[in-house]
Design a protein around this motif. Sequence first.
Motif, PDB file in Angstrom:
ATOM      1  N   ARG A 172       1.455   7.805 -15.503  1.00 19.40           N
ATOM      2  CA  ARG A 172       1.199   9.095 -14.839  1.00 19.40           C
ATOM      3  C   ARG A 172      -0.249   9.183 -14.355  1.00 19.40           C
ATOM      4  NH1 ARG A 172       5.216  12.806 -15.391  1.00 19.40           N
ATOM      5  NH2 ARG A 172       6.851  12.362 -16.933  1.00 19.40           N
ATOM      6  N   ARG A 173      -1.185   8.695 -15.143  1.00 20.46           N
ATOM      7  CA  ARG A 173      -2.583   8.725 -14.729  1.00 20.46           C
ATOM      8  C   ARG A 173      -2.809   7.840 -13.500  1.00 20.46           C
ATOM      9  NH1 ARG A 173      -6.288  10.715 -18.492  1.00 20.46           N
ATOM     10  NH2 ARG A 173      -5.372  11.348 -20.491  1.00 20.46           N
ATOM     11  N   THR A 174      -2.191   6.652 -13.503  1.00 24.61           N
ATOM     12  CA  THR A 174      -2.335   5.746 -12.364  1.00 24.61           C
ATOM     13  C   THR A 174      -1.720   6.339 -11.105  1.00 24.61           C
ATOM     14  OG1 THR A 174      -2.257   3.851 -13.878  1.00 24.61           O
ATOM     15  CG2 THR A 174      -1.876   3.411 -11.548  1.00 24.61           C
ATOM     16  N   ALA A 175      -0.556   6.966 -11.232  1.00 25.33           N
ATOM     17  CA  ALA A 175       0.092   7.599 -10.081  1.00 25.33           C
ATOM     18  C   ALA A 175      -0.768   8.743  -9.533  1.00 25.33           C
ATOM     19  CB  ALA A 175       1.483   8.099 -10.466  1.00 25.33           C
ATOM     20  N   ALA A 176      -1.393   9.516 -10.430  1.00 22.70           N
ATOM     21  CA  ALA A 176      -2.253  10.619  -9.981  1.00 22.70           C
ATOM     22  C   ALA A 176      -3.492  10.088  -9.259  1.00 22.70           C
ATOM     23  CB  ALA A 176      -2.658  11.473 -11.174  1.00 22.70           C
ATOM     24  N   ASP A 177      -4.080   9.008  -9.776  1.00 18.90           N
ATOM     25  CA  ASP A 177      -5.246   8.413  -9.109  1.00 18.90           C
ATOM     26  C   ASP A 177      -4.878   7.877  -7.730  1.00 18.90           C
ATOM     27  OD1 ASP A 177      -6.736   9.018 -11.322  1.00 18.90           O
ATOM     28  OD2 ASP A 177      -6.592   7.013 -12.216  1.00 18.90           O
ATOM     29  N   LEU A 178      -3.708   7.248  -7.622  1.00 14.03           N
ATOM     30  CA  LEU A 178      -3.269   6.721  -6.333  1.00 14.03           C
ATOM     31  C   LEU A 178      -3.030   7.834  -5.327  1.00 14.03           C
ATOM     32  CD1 LEU A 178      -2.441   4.259  -4.673  1.00 14.03           C
ATOM     33  CD2 LEU A 178      -0.133   4.489  -5.606  1.00 14.03           C
ATOM     34  N   ASP A 179      -2.449   8.937  -5.771  1.00  4.67           N
ATOM     35  CA  ASP A 179      -2.207  10.069  -4.871  1.00  4.67           C
ATOM     36  C   ASP A 179      -3.528  10.693  -4.413  1.00  4.67           C
ATOM     37  OD1 ASP A 179      -0.240  11.982  -3.661  1.00  4.67           O
ATOM     38  OD2 ASP A 179      -1.310  13.400  -4.943  1.00  4.67           O
ATOM     39  N   ASN A 180      -4.499  10.791  -5.311  1.00  2.00           N
ATOM     40  CA  ASN A 180      -5.806  11.326  -4.922  1.00  2.00           C
ATOM     41  C   ASN A 180      -6.494  10.407  -3.915  1.00  2.00           C
ATOM     42  OD1 ASN A 180      -5.496  13.526  -6.625  1.00  2.00           O
ATOM     43  ND2 ASN A 180      -6.482  12.515  -8.357  1.00  2.00           N
ATOM     44  N   LEU A 181      -6.348   9.105  -4.105  1.00  2.00           N
ATOM     45  CA  LEU A 181      -6.944   8.156  -3.170  1.00  2.00           C
ATOM     46  C   LEU A 181      -6.305   8.257  -1.786  1.00  2.00           C
ATOM     47  CD1 LEU A 181      -8.827   5.764  -2.592  1.00  2.00           C
ATOM     48  CD2 LEU A 181      -7.026   4.249  -3.464  1.00  2.00           C
ATOM     49  N   ARG A 182      -4.961   8.420  -1.749  1.00  2.00           N
ATOM     50  CA  ARG A 182      -4.273   8.558  -0.470  1.00  2.00           C
ATOM     51  C   ARG A 182      -4.740   9.809   0.272  1.00  2.00           C
ATOM     52  NH1 ARG A 182      -0.264  11.523   1.146  1.00  2.00           N
ATOM     53  NH2 ARG A 182       0.093  12.299  -0.984  1.00  2.00           N
ATOM     54  N   LYS A 183      -4.873  10.915  -0.440  1.00  2.00           N
ATOM     55  CA  LYS A 183      -5.331  12.161   0.193  1.00  2.00           C
ATOM     56  C   LYS A 183      -6.764  12.030   0.691  1.00  2.00           C
ATOM     57  CE  LYS A 183      -2.293  15.153  -2.544  1.00  2.00           C
ATOM     58  NZ  LYS A 183      -2.233  16.236  -3.560  1.00  2.00           N
ATOM     59  N   ARG A 184      -7.610  11.372  -0.102  1.00  2.00           N
ATOM     60  CA  ARG A 184      -8.998  11.210   0.316  1.00  2.00           C
ATOM     61  C   ARG A 184      -9.100  10.330   1.566  1.00  2.00           C
ATOM     62  NH1 ARG A 184     -10.694  10.163  -4.198  1.00  2.00           N
ATOM     63  NH2 ARG A 184     -10.741   7.886  -4.205  1.00  2.00           N
ATOM     64  N   CYS A 185      -8.300   9.265   1.636  1.00  2.00           N
ATOM     65  CA  CYS A 185      -8.297   8.409   2.824  1.00  2.00           C
ATOM     66  C   CYS A 185      -7.803   9.171   4.051  1.00  2.00           C
ATOM     67  CB  CYS A 185      -7.430   7.173   2.568  1.00  2.00           C
ATOM     68  SG  CYS A 185      -8.142   6.001   1.400  1.00  2.00           S
ATOM     69  N   ALA A 186      -6.789  10.009   3.877  1.00  2.00           N
ATOM     70  CA  ALA A 186      -6.290  10.797   5.004  1.00  2.00           C
ATOM     71  C   ALA A 186      -7.356  11.757   5.521  1.00  2.00           C
ATOM     72  CB  ALA A 186      -5.028  11.560   4.585  1.00  2.00           C
ATOM     73  N   ARG A 187      -8.096  12.381   4.599  1.00  2.00           N
ATOM     74  CA  ARG A 187      -9.182  13.279   5.033  1.00  2.00           C
ATOM     75  C   ARG A 187     -10.267  12.510   5.759  1.00  2.00           C
ATOM     76  NH1 ARG A 187      -8.365  15.474  -0.226  1.00  2.00           N
ATOM     77  NH2 ARG A 187     -10.170  14.302  -0.985  1.00  2.00           N
ATOM     78  N   GLU A 188     -10.590  11.306   5.291  1.00  2.00           N
ATOM     79  CA  GLU A 188     -11.622  10.505   5.960  1.00  2.00           C
ATOM     80  C   GLU A 188     -11.179  10.099   7.365  1.00  2.00           C
ATOM     81  OE1 GLU A 188     -14.642   9.784   5.097  1.00  2.00           O
ATOM     82  OE2 GLU A 188     -14.540  10.826   3.164  1.00  2.00           O
ATOM     83  N   ILE A 189      -9.903   9.753   7.527  1.00  2.00           N
ATOM     84  CA  ILE A 189      -9.395   9.359   8.844  1.00  2.00           C
ATOM     85  C   ILE A 189      -9.450  10.540   9.814  1.00  2.00           C
ATOM     86  CG2 ILE A 189      -7.326   8.635  10.096  1.00  2.00           C
ATOM     87  CD1 ILE A 189      -6.601   6.926   7.679  1.00  2.00           C
ATOM     88  N   ARG A 190      -9.038  11.704   9.353  1.00  2.00           N
ATOM     89  CA  ARG A 190      -9.106  12.891  10.220  1.00  2.00           C
ATOM     90  C   ARG A 190     -10.547  13.204  10.603  1.00  2.00           C
ATOM     91  NH1 ARG A 190      -5.055  14.911   6.630  1.00  2.00           N
ATOM     92  NH2 ARG A 190      -6.666  16.051   5.470  1.00  2.00           N
ATOM     93  N   ARG A 191     -11.462  13.062   9.670  1.00  2.00           N
ATOM     94  CA  ARG A 191     -12.870  13.336   9.956  1.00  2.00           C
ATOM     95  C   ARG A 191     -13.426  12.352  10.994  1.00  2.00           C
ATOM     96  NH1 ARG A 191     -14.475  12.838   5.209  1.00  2.00           N
ATOM     97  NH2 ARG A 191     -14.186  15.004   4.578  1.00  2.00           N
ATOM     98  N   GLU A 192     -13.048  11.077  10.852  1.00  2.00           N
ATOM     99  CA  GLU A 192     -13.526  10.075  11.809  1.00  2.00           C
ATOM    100  C   GLU A 192     -12.944  10.305  13.201  1.00  2.00           C
ATOM    101  OE1 GLU A 192     -15.792   7.783  11.498  1.00  2.00           O
ATOM    102  OE2 GLU A 192     -16.218   8.368   9.431  1.00  2.00           O
ATOM    103  N   ARG A 193     -11.679  10.698  13.268  1.00  2.00           N
ATOM    104  CA  ARG A 193     -11.064  10.975  14.570  1.00  2.00           C
ATOM    105  C   ARG A 193     -11.755  12.154  15.261  1.00  2.00           C
ATOM    106  NH1 ARG A 193      -4.541  10.418  13.262  1.00  2.00           N
ATOM    107  NH2 ARG A 193      -4.492   8.111  13.170  1.00  2.00           N
ATOM    108  N   MET A 194     -12.034  13.174  14.503  1.00  3.47           N
ATOM    109  CA  MET A 194     -12.719  14.317  15.090  1.00  3.47           C
ATOM    110  C   MET A 194     -14.116  13.945  15.568  1.00  3.47           C
ATOM    111  SD  MET A 194     -11.595  17.437  12.531  1.00  3.47           S
ATOM    112  CE  MET A 194     -12.577  18.596  13.465  1.00  3.47           C
ATOM    113  N   ALA A 195     -14.798  13.082  14.815  1.00 10.42           N
ATOM    114  CA  ALA A 195     -16.131  12.656  15.226  1.00 10.42           C
ATOM    115  C   ALA A 195     -16.073  11.851  16.525  1.00 10.42           C
ATOM    116  CB  ALA A 195     -16.778  11.829  14.115  1.00 10.42           C
ATOM    117  N   GLU A 196     -15.060  10.985  16.678  1.00  8.27           N
ATOM    118  CA  GLU A 196     -14.923  10.211  17.912  1.00  8.27           C
ATOM    119  C   GLU A 196     -14.589  11.110  19.097  1.00  8.27           C
ATOM    120  OE1 GLU A 196     -15.499   7.070  18.596  1.00  8.27           O
ATOM    121  OE2 GLU A 196     -16.202   6.717  16.545  1.00  8.27           O
TER     122      GLU A 196
END
Length: 216
Positions: free
Chosen positions: A82-106
Amino acid sequence: MSEPTADESSGRSGAAEPERHRQMPERTGAEEGDPPPGAAMGDERATAPAGGMSPPEPDGADAAPEPEPAEPTAAELEDRWRRTAADLDNLRKRCAREIRRERMAERELVAAAFLPVLDSMDRALAHAGSDPRSIIEGVRAVREQALAVLAGLGYSREDETGVPFDPARHEVVGVIEADGDKTKPGSVAEVVRPGYGSGERQLRPAAVTVAQAPGG
């Protein structure tokens, strides 16, 4: 000749006795070279090291084995999962936010690059009433400015004729016969629609007509 009396004999023996004691002194302790006590009897204490320390025991002979780690229980394994699954989900959300931020910057970068082009068009339209011919010059200036912006972003204009046909850069929309030295077979005869970019950085290929040998 008369024999010595008892008193004379005792006097001579009494004088010689001290001399014998002086020649053989009494041994009061262990002399140098004497074996230590108990050595002749094979006593093990005679070979013991100084200080009363016992000899070290061999390693591993009497050492107790280390206890093996306990196997994790099912509850512990489920908690880890459960801890590993929660860490993976947090990482996926953080990557999605970074991608959206980079797209907006471009997008902001590209939009800011085209702002001067819009300013030039506004100035050209502002002077169109006084001299209509200035519109043509204004349009040409805006076009060059827009081409410079695209080239700065890595998408240069592709509109050359007479170059060899390249499927990675050109899109064939028609075929014509070669015309002597002007258009050689297999070369670009006319650019119908210019392309922008090249290789992996290509917005669109150039639409061209290709020359072929007569009767080909």
